[in-house]
Design an enzyme around this catalytic site. Structure first.
Site, PDB file in Angstrom:
ATOM      1  N   ASP A   7       0.722  -1.308   0.024  1.00 31.09           N
ATOM      2  CA  ASP A   7      -0.145  -0.002  -0.113  1.00 31.09           C
ATOM      3  C   ASP A   7       0.877   1.255  -0.085  1.00 31.09           C
ATOM      4  O   ASP A   7       2.064   1.237   0.295  1.00 31.09           O
ATOM      5  CB  ASP A   7      -1.054   0.063   1.181  1.00 31.09           C
ATOM      6  CG  ASP A   7      -1.792   1.146   1.198  1.00 31.09           C
ATOM      7  OD1 ASP A   7      -2.283   1.425   0.078  1.00 31.09           O
ATOM      8  OD2 ASP A   7      -2.187   1.743   2.241  1.00 31.09           O
ATOM      9  N   SER A   8       0.271   2.242  -0.641  1.00 28.73           N
ATOM     10  CA  SER A   8       0.973   3.577  -0.498  1.00 28.73           C
ATOM     11  C   SER A   8       1.331   4.021   1.057  1.00 28.73           C
ATOM     12  O   SER A   8       2.553   5.010   1.243  1.00 28.73           O
ATOM     13  CB  SER A   8       0.146   4.635  -1.184  1.00 28.73           C
ATOM     14  OG  SER A   8      -0.929   4.809  -0.625  1.00 28.73           O
ATOM     15  N   TYR A  39      -0.649   8.749  -2.563  1.00 30.17           N
ATOM     16  CA  TYR A  39      -0.694   8.561  -3.890  1.00 30.17           C
ATOM     17  C   TYR A  39      -1.666   8.962  -4.906  1.00 30.17           C
ATOM     18  O   TYR A  39      -1.882   9.241  -5.940  1.00 30.17           O
ATOM     19  CB  TYR A  39      -0.737   6.655  -4.386  1.00 30.17           C
ATOM     20  CG  TYR A  39       0.535   6.065  -4.264  1.00 30.17           C
ATOM     21  CD1 TYR A  39       1.424   6.744  -3.409  1.00 30.17           C
ATOM     22  CD2 TYR A  39       0.617   4.959  -4.705  1.00 30.17           C
ATOM     23  CE1 TYR A  39       2.740   6.131  -3.506  1.00 30.17           C
ATOM     24  CE2 TYR A  39       1.793   4.096  -4.351  1.00 30.17           C
ATOM     25  CZ  TYR A  39       2.642   4.560  -3.858  1.00 30.17           C
ATOM     26  OH  TYR A  39       4.028   4.055  -3.547  1.00 30.17           O
ATOM     27  N   GLY A  40      -3.010   9.291  -3.985  1.00 29.61           N
ATOM     28  CA  GLY A  40      -4.337   9.719  -4.709  1.00 29.61           C
ATOM     29  C   GLY A  40      -4.272  11.121  -5.260  1.00 29.61           C
ATOM     30  O   GLY A  40      -5.054  11.250  -6.189  1.00 29.61           O
ATOM     31  N   CYS A  70      -4.366  -1.359  -2.237  1.00 30.08           N
ATOM     32  CA  CYS A  70      -4.416   0.151  -2.759  1.00 30.08           C
ATOM     33  C   CYS A  70      -5.227   0.390  -3.982  1.00 30.08           C
ATOM     34  O   CYS A  70      -4.701  -0.124  -5.185  1.00 30.08           O
ATOM     35  CB  CYS A  70      -3.186   0.566  -2.704  1.00 30.08           C
ATOM     36  SG  CYS A  70      -3.244   2.342  -3.272  1.00 30.08           S
ATOM     37  N   ASN A  71      -6.449   0.808  -3.721  1.00 33.07           N
ATOM     38  CA  ASN A  71      -7.260   1.207  -4.846  1.00 33.07           C
ATOM     39  C   ASN A  71      -6.562   2.250  -6.081  1.00 33.07           C
ATOM     40  O   ASN A  71      -6.816   1.844  -7.242  1.00 33.07           O
ATOM     41  CB  ASN A  71      -8.747   1.503  -4.786  1.00 33.07           C
ATOM     42  CG  ASN A  71      -9.290   0.592  -4.030  1.00 33.07           C
ATOM     43  OD1 ASN A  71     -10.210  -0.043  -4.442  1.00 33.07           O
ATOM     44  ND2 ASN A  71      -9.074   0.576  -2.473  1.00 33.07           N
ATOM     45  N   THR A  72      -6.001   3.077  -5.411  1.00 35.74           N
ATOM     46  CA  THR A  72      -5.185   4.192  -6.430  1.00 35.74           C
ATOM     47  C   THR A  72      -4.143   3.268  -7.091  1.00 35.74           C
ATOM     48  O   THR A  72      -3.891   3.481  -8.530  1.00 35.74           O
ATOM     49  CB  THR A  72      -4.651   5.149  -5.676  1.00 35.74           C
ATOM     50  OG1 THR A  72      -5.692   5.581  -4.619  1.00 35.74           O
ATOM     51  CG2 THR A  72      -3.908   6.159  -6.205  1.00 35.74           C
ATOM     52  N   GLU A 162      -4.382   9.471   7.721  1.00 34.60           N
ATOM     53  CA  GLU A 162      -2.774   9.335   7.965  1.00 34.60           C
ATOM     54  C   GLU A 162      -2.389  10.064   9.191  1.00 34.60           C
ATOM     55  O   GLU A 162      -1.510   9.562   9.872  1.00 34.60           O
ATOM     56  CB  GLU A 162      -2.133   9.409   6.769  1.00 34.60           C
ATOM     57  CG  GLU A 162      -2.285   8.329   5.561  1.00 34.60           C
ATOM     58  CD  GLU A 162      -1.672   7.200   5.518  1.00 34.60           C
ATOM     59  OE1 GLU A 162      -0.504   7.170   6.002  1.00 34.60           O
ATOM     60  OE2 GLU A 162      -1.944   6.083   5.243  1.00 34.60           O
ATOM     61  N   CYS A 194     -11.461   2.732  -1.468  1.00 33.00           N
ATOM     62  CA  CYS A 194     -10.165   2.990  -0.934  1.00 33.00           C
ATOM     63  C   CYS A 194      -9.778   2.339   0.325  1.00 33.00           C
ATOM     64  O   CYS A 194     -10.781   2.217   1.111  1.00 33.00           O
ATOM     65  CB  CYS A 194      -9.935   4.378  -0.507  1.00 33.00           C
ATOM     66  SG  CYS A 194      -8.619   5.106   0.258  1.00 33.00           S
ATOM     67  N   THR A 195      -8.720   1.625   0.552  1.00 32.77           N
ATOM     68  CA  THR A 195      -8.470   0.729   1.539  1.00 32.77           C
ATOM     69  C   THR A 195      -8.265   1.494   3.090  1.00 32.77           C
ATOM     70  O   THR A 195      -8.278   0.877   4.043  1.00 32.77           O
ATOM     71  CB  THR A 195      -7.223  -0.117   1.640  1.00 32.77           C
ATOM     72  OG1 THR A 195      -6.269   0.602   1.088  1.00 32.77           O
ATOM     73  CG2 THR A 195      -7.371  -1.177   0.366  1.00 32.77           C
ATOM     74  N   HIS A 196      -8.402   2.782   2.901  1.00 40.39           N
ATOM     75  CA  HIS A 196      -8.607   3.519   4.154  1.00 40.39           C
ATOM     76  C   HIS A 196      -9.846   3.875   4.841  1.00 40.39           C
ATOM     77  O   HIS A 196      -9.906   4.037   5.763  1.00 40.39           O
ATOM     78  CB  HIS A 196      -7.848   5.071   3.991  1.00 40.39           C
ATOM     79  CG  HIS A 196      -6.290   5.272   3.755  1.00 40.39           C
ATOM     80  ND1 HIS A 196      -5.688   4.648   2.861  1.00 40.39           N
ATOM     81  CD2 HIS A 196      -5.551   5.729   4.804  1.00 40.39           C
ATOM     82  CE1 HIS A 196      -4.313   4.919   3.110  1.00 40.39           C
ATOM     83  NE2 HIS A 196      -4.202   5.708   4.278  1.00 40.39           N
TER      84      HIS A 196
HETATM   85  N1  DGN Z   1      -5.502   3.367   0.584  1.00 40.92           N
HETATM   86  C1  DGN Z   1      -5.264   3.777  -0.855  1.00 40.92           C
HETATM   87  C2  DGN Z   1      -6.370   3.403  -1.842  1.00 40.92           C
HETATM   88  O1  DGN Z   1      -6.903   2.286  -1.596  1.00 40.92           O
HETATM   89  O2  DGN Z   1      -6.445   4.169  -2.971  1.00 40.92           O
HETATM   90  C3  DGN Z   1      -5.257   5.353  -1.134  1.00 40.92           C
HETATM   91  C4  DGN Z   1      -3.769   6.155  -0.582  1.00 40.92           C
HETATM   92  C5  DGN Z   1      -3.250   7.244  -1.037  1.00 40.92           C
HETATM   93  O3  DGN Z   1      -2.425   7.328  -1.180  1.00 40.92           O
HETATM   94  N2  DGN Z   1      -4.068   8.088  -1.492  1.00 40.92           N
END
Ligand code: DGN
Length: 271
Positions: A7-8, A39-40, A70-72, A162, A194-196
């Site tokens: 993940d990012s 990363y978004g 991470c979806n991004t 974060e 998004c995994t967050h």
């Molecule tokens: N958790 C990441 C996702 O699922 O897209 C997003 C993290 C990020 O860097 N924006």
């Protein structure tokens, strides 16, 4: 050999937690690119470069299978990696296909033509990069017809999580849900892409109100992985301890991760 999770930053830990519960004997190696998060808001090329670098670290740890938790990264880099970068004998899988499969009640590898599904209106919440990639919409169109997707780029939510500022995250989630519901007042389903977001899932549920089926990733990904490992026993790891690696400062990442998952996690610096 262990299964790798990339993940990012910290979001992928929600997936790691669900995988560890579903597959308690599978050793896992987590790599968080905390030095470069988020990363978004990055370009697709930038995300591709950082993701391949992170996945290579997991390959170098002996992981034959890596999940982009991470979806991004899945949206911006997965297809390109699978088409020209992943070496023979290694496998990289993303996190949004299990979600879409749950929504469309299809199975991985089912390449039959798209068909109508029960859900007609879907609200998608994700980072700006995931939303602008339109990867979710493409995967959905490949599996289902007649689904209307309204996507909301949820700027700021990842950063707030974060930073550990859950009051800000809560307020941002509510305003993003409101913004989407002005365009699609009564979605039948909502995807947390998004995994967050599992960390603010209750806020999403409350803001969306009753009658909206919420699809969240961790358990769906863990189930899809269990199914995959059942069919590919050569990819199942044995006998090594789970490890947590980061490109950031291990001490501060360990502290944040411990807050995040409410159990002690010790990160090491990735070589
Ligand atoms: N958790 C990441 C996702 O699922 O897209 C997003 C993290 C990020 O860097 N924006």
């Amino acid at each position: 050999m262990a299964v790798g999770l990339f993940d990012s930053g910290l979001g992928g830990l929600t997936v790691l937690d669900a995988v560890a519960r579903r597959l308690p004997d599978t050793p896992l190696v987590y790599f968080g690119d905390n030095a470069n998060t988020p990363y978004g808001v990055r370009t697709a090329d930038d995300i591709y470069e950082l993701t391949t670098k992170g996945v290579q670290i997991l390959f170098d740890q002996g992981c034959d299978l890596v999940i982009l938790a991470c979806n991004t990264a899945s949206a911006a880099a997965l297809r390109r990696m699978q088409e020209g970068w992943v070496p023979e004998g290694k496998r990289v899988l993303g996190v949004f296909v299990p979600l879409i499969e749950a929504l469309t009640e299809r199975k991985w590898g089912d390449n039959s033509p798209p068909r109508p599904v029960a859900v007609e209106t879907v609200a998608l919440f994700a980072t700006p990069a995931t939303v602008s990639s339109r990867a979710f919409q493409r995967e959905l169109a490949f599996r289902a017809i007649g689904v209307d997707v309204e996507a909301q780029p949820c700027a700021g939510v990842v950063d707030a999580i974060e930073m550990g500022d859950m009051i800000l995250a809560d307020a941002l989630v509510r305003s993003h849900v409101e913004a989407l519901m002005r365009r699609m007042p009564k979605p039948q389903a909502a995807i947390l892409g998004c995994t967050h977001y599992p960390l603010v899932e209750e806020v999403f549920r409350e803001a969306l109100g009753p009658g909206v089926a919420v699809y969240s990733q961790p358990d769906l990904v863990a189930e899809a992985l269990a199914d995959y490992l059942g069919r590919h026993p050569d990819k199942v790891g044995h006998g090594v301890k789970s490890r947590f690696l980061t490109s950031g400062d291990p001490k501060s990442v360990s502290n944040k991760a411990t807050q995040f998952l409410r159990r002690r996690i010790e990160f090491e610096a990735a070589e």
